[in-house]
Design a protein around this motif. Structure first.
Motif, short mmCIF file in Angstrom:
data_model
loop_
_atom_site.label_atom_id
_atom_site.label_comp_id
_atom_site.label_asym_id
_atom_site.label_seq_id
_atom_site.Cartn_x
_atom_site.Cartn_y
_atom_site.Cartn_z
N UNK A 89 0.84 -1.20 0.00
CA UNK A 89 0.00 0.00 0.00
C UNK A 89 0.87 1.25 0.00
N UNK A 142 -7.51 -1.00 9.39
CA UNK A 142 -7.19 0.43 9.47
C UNK A 142 -5.81 0.72 8.90
N UNK A 187 -4.26 -0.89 6.60
CA UNK A 187 -4.31 -0.99 5.15
C UNK A 187 -4.88 0.29 4.54
N UNK A 188 -5.95 0.77 5.13
CA UNK A 188 -6.56 2.01 4.64
C UNK A 188 -5.58 3.16 4.76
N UNK A 197 -2.74 3.22 2.22
CA UNK A 197 -3.09 3.61 0.86
C UNK A 197 -3.58 5.05 0.79
N UNK A 198 -4.38 5.46 1.77
CA UNK A 198 -5.05 6.76 1.66
C UNK A 198 -4.32 7.86 2.41
N UNK A 210 -4.20 10.90 7.41
CA UNK A 210 -5.25 11.86 7.71
C UNK A 210 -6.59 11.50 7.10
N UNK A 211 -6.59 10.55 6.19
CA UNK A 211 -7.82 10.22 5.49
C UNK A 211 -8.70 9.27 6.30
N UNK A 212 -8.13 8.71 7.35
CA UNK A 212 -8.86 7.69 8.10
C UNK A 212 -8.97 8.15 9.54
N UNK A 241 -15.64 4.84 11.86
CA UNK A 241 -14.45 5.29 11.15
C UNK A 241 -14.88 6.08 9.93
N UNK A 242 -14.38 7.28 9.85
CA UNK A 242 -14.74 8.21 8.78
C UNK A 242 -13.58 8.21 7.79
N UNK A 243 -13.86 7.81 6.57
CA UNK A 243 -12.80 7.64 5.57
C UNK A 243 -12.99 8.65 4.46
N UNK A 244 -12.00 9.51 4.29
CA UNK A 244 -12.05 10.50 3.21
C UNK A 244 -11.20 10.01 2.04
N UNK A 245 -11.70 10.15 0.84
CA UNK A 245 -10.98 9.61 -0.31
C UNK A 245 -10.81 10.69 -1.36
N UNK A 303 -10.41 5.45 -5.25
CA UNK A 303 -10.11 5.27 -3.82
C UNK A 303 -11.38 4.93 -3.05
N UNK A 344 -12.20 1.32 -3.75
CA UNK A 344 -11.20 0.47 -3.08
C UNK A 344 -11.50 0.41 -1.58
N UNK A 345 -11.74 1.56 -0.98
CA UNK A 345 -11.99 1.60 0.46
C UNK A 345 -13.26 0.82 0.81
N UNK A 352 -12.37 -2.91 0.62
CA UNK A 352 -11.54 -3.33 1.76
C UNK A 352 -12.36 -3.40 3.03
#
Lengths: 483, 203
Positions: free
Chosen positions: A308, A354, A356-357, A360-361, A364-366, B100-104, B109, B112-113, B116
């Motif tokens: 990642x 988490x 893994x996310x 890749x992202x 700060x994105x998670x 969990x707040x995921x920004x892409x 993305x 993908x998120x 996953x």
């Protein structure tokens, strides 16, 4: 004592990562280099060790070559010694050639000698190393057999002696003159020498030679200096050819990860921070730090994180060597004081997901969400790490100031000014005030005061919004949506 | 491929089958909707929520189930259009520690998120706002949801109703003008015809 000798038969080639194209490692003077060792693809073209490089190029003009890299061999063997400490604490290094592992103490732990030997063999194969493995009661005896391609499990000294007797003298690691002298006397095999009276022969070839044989067959003690593991892991893998795609880098990284995991097993520890380094010709190397939420020694997991991270990284140039470094090996936390495993609560362990996310992202994105004890709506929440690490200043149990009045599920990052007509707010048409006002007056103490009247408003389509009128300016703002 | 395996595929559904549900469901918290959905939100499958407007109660539709799930599972909110507002979520009973707040950046993305998270096995619910998602992408997500036994909720525009989808449940939301209630049209569900729309009263 029992020693497992590991002779790495193709080491000078294998310290470079694998490639399917014809590839040779060269040695010798710059003006007359020769093939030191080559891969199977090169052999198919008729290339063989000892051949002048010029002749090899004539057979295959696309042949890739690299100068023999003794520093890389040294480093790789050290990494292998670290890795093999998962099988025994006593490991001895044969520079550039292989390892000797004292396994009498650990054979039970691994379910017998054969199982232990197989475990080592599989691990080596997985890392891309070919090896001959022999177990024998003396380190040198087993080593000589392994080096000559004789793979056996020998537990008794008598049997070792029998087998060594049949070994040709050329299979010994002694000076060529010594062998020539013995041959001159009509002696061909180790057994021929052992049957001679010692005194006369020792005068001809020197006492060291008998000393050597006695160590091999176990008549003389042969203590081996144990490898002392460094406190850190520095793996490095030069690549046969420059690489500019993630998959090839990942393939190479795999061996380094397996070596690291072997070390971690030996230490009974995990790794929480790693650095991946990519070397580029004529440019500074790239360094990619990789952090884990908690220590791990799961090779697949570590590789996933590296993948990642690499996929998120733009290579500044092609890469000709890859390195993996770690210098802290924390004990793996016991499961139940781990926030993410949720042993007490039955919440499943989210750390792998988490990580893994994040890899890749980006970190700060998670994130997670926490309430904050502030009456100003835009400050009544704050971003937190998922699961609320306790040191972030979140107040998970803080009283929620907003349980009673209705709050919207969507919040805008910044309040949006609304048009107004005759003092009434508009958003693509007139807004009807459904509920309110709810007066919120706070924040004067830090100079960010809010004096607002909040309303729930609906537009002509029935969509519900959270809006307010600033009391001082009488301006209307949109702050949220009742989704 | 035999008939039975064909019938268990997520993208195949049988209109007339009214046999009792064997697949696990999660109560929506709205009894009328549970009844129409044959038990509730499907677990290990995708639910598509087709809605054009914001602010008609499209999230409130989910909050009872999300609150229930948050006691035992993680939940992911992927690429939401605005900030999920913590005080309102907490007031709805959702345990924020499990959210969990995921920004892409971009649809790739986001997809993908989603995959996953659905696949992770640790999420009870995964909410996503994918920009663009073709049938193939949705199929991947459906498989991921099956694998991870998660309930996936995708918010998409109503125009997508005309496109085929492997989702187990497809709902179209509309605001009831007279009563301000939320009208839920069930376009598709597993194991039965949906019948009449359900109108949920405004909170």
């Amino acid at each position: 004592m029992l020693w497992l000798s590991i002779y790495l038969s193709n080491f000078a080639l294998e310290v470079f990562g694998e490639t399917e194209t014809p590839f040779a490692v060269r040695t010798g003077p710059d003006n007359r280099p020769v093939v030191h060792v080559c891969n199977g693809a090169a052999e198919e073209h008729g290339i063989h060790p000892g051949q002048p490089l010029e002749a090899a190029f004539a057979l295959c003009h696309t042949l890739l070559t690299r100068e023999r890299d003794r520093a890389a061999e040294h480093q790789a063997l050290n990494a292998l010694a670290l890795w093999s400490q998962q099988f025994t604490p006593l490991v001895h290094i044969r520079p550039h050639e292989g390892l000797m592992l004292e396994v009498a103490g650990s054979r039970k732990l691994f379910g017998g000698l054969a199982a232990l030997r197989d475990g080592v063999a599989e691990g080596l194969q997985e890392m891309g190393y070919r090896a001959h493995l022999t177990v024998a009661p003396t380190p040198l005896g087993g080593w000589l057999l392994a080096k000559n391609g004789v793979e056996l499990l020998i537990e008794e000294r008598d049997r070792l002696r029998d087998i060594l007797q049949r070994l040709p003298l050329s299979g010994l690691e002694v000076k060529p003159e010594t062998i020539a002298a013995l041959r001159g006397m009509g002696l061909r095999r180790v057994g021929d020498v052992l049957r001679q009276p010692r005194g006369a022969l020792a005068r001809r070839v020197g006492p060291d030679f008998y000393d050597y044989l006695d160590r091999a067959i176990g008549l003389r003690a042969d203590p081996r200096r144990p490898f002392e593991p460094p406190s850190h892991f520095d793996g490095r893998l030069p690549l046969p050819a420059e690489v500019d795609n993630t998959d090839a880098l990942l393939f190479a990284a795999r061996r380094l990860v397996l070596e690291l995991v072997g070390l971690l097993r030996a230490k009974g520890a995990g790794v929480q921070d790693m650095r991946l380094t990519l070397e580029h010709r004529g440019r500074p190397e790239s360094e990619l730090p990789i952090g884990l939420r908690r220590p791990s020694r799961d090779a697949d997991h570590l590789l996933t994180l590296i993948r990642e991270r690499l996929e998120r990284f733009e290579l500044p140039a092609s890469t000709d060597a890859i390195g993996l470094h770690a210098d802290r090996f924390p004990e793996r936390e016991s499961e139940h004081d781990d926030l993410f495993s949720g042993e007490q609560t039955g919440i499943p362990d989210a750390s792998a997901w988490l990580e893994k996310l994040r890899a890749r992202l980006g970190d700060n994105a998670v994130g997670g969400l926490g309430p904050a004890a502030d009456h100003r709506p835009e400050k009544a929440w704050r971003p937190c790490p998922p699961g609320h690490d306790d040191n972030t200043g979140c107040i998970p149990n803080a009283p929620l100031p907003t349980t009673k009045p209705l709050r919207p599920l969507w919040l805008f990052p910044e309040p949006k000014p609304l048009e107004q007509r005759n003092g009434r707010p508009r958003l693509k048409g007139e807004l009807h005030l459904i509920r309110g006002p709810e007066r919120i007056e706070t924040g004067w103490w830090d100079g960010d005061d809010a004096a607002r009247d909040y309303f729930i408003a609906a537009d002509v389509h029935g969509e519900h919004f959270w809006i307010y009128r600033e009391r001082r300016s009488q301006g209307w703002f949109l702050q949220g949506v009742f989704a | 491929m035999n008939l039975n395996s064909l019938l268990t595929r997520a993208d195949i559904w049988r209109g007339r089958d009214t046999s009792p549900q064997t697949t696990p469901h999660l109560s929506t918290g709205h009894p009328a909707l549970d009844e129409r959905l044959g038990g509730g939100w499907p677990v290990g499958a995708l639910t598509e929520i087709l809605v054009d407007q914001k602010g008609i109660g499209e999230l409130r539709l989910l909050t009872p189930a999300l609150a229930h799930l948050s006691r035992a599972y993680w939940q992911a909110w992927i690429a939401p259009p605005h900030i999920p507002y913590a005080p309102a979520l907490a007031a709805a009973g959702i345990d924020l520690q499990r959210l969990v707040w995921i920004r892409t950046c971009g649809d790739d993305q986001t997809l993908w998120s989603l995959e996953q998270s659905l696949r992770s096995g640790v999420c009870g619910a995964v909410l996503g706002w994918p920009g663009r998602a073709d049938n193939r992408a949705l199929r991947r997500l459906q498989l991921a949801a099956e694998h991870g036994e998660a309930s996936g909720f995708l918010f998409r525009p109503r125009q997508e109703a005309h496109q085929p989808s492997p989702a187990a449940v497809r709902l179209e939301l509309e605001l009831e003008h007279d009563t301000r209630g939320l009208t839920v049209h069930i376009l598709k569900r597993r194991g039965g015809w949906a019948g009449q729309p359900v109108v949920l009263s405004a909170a």
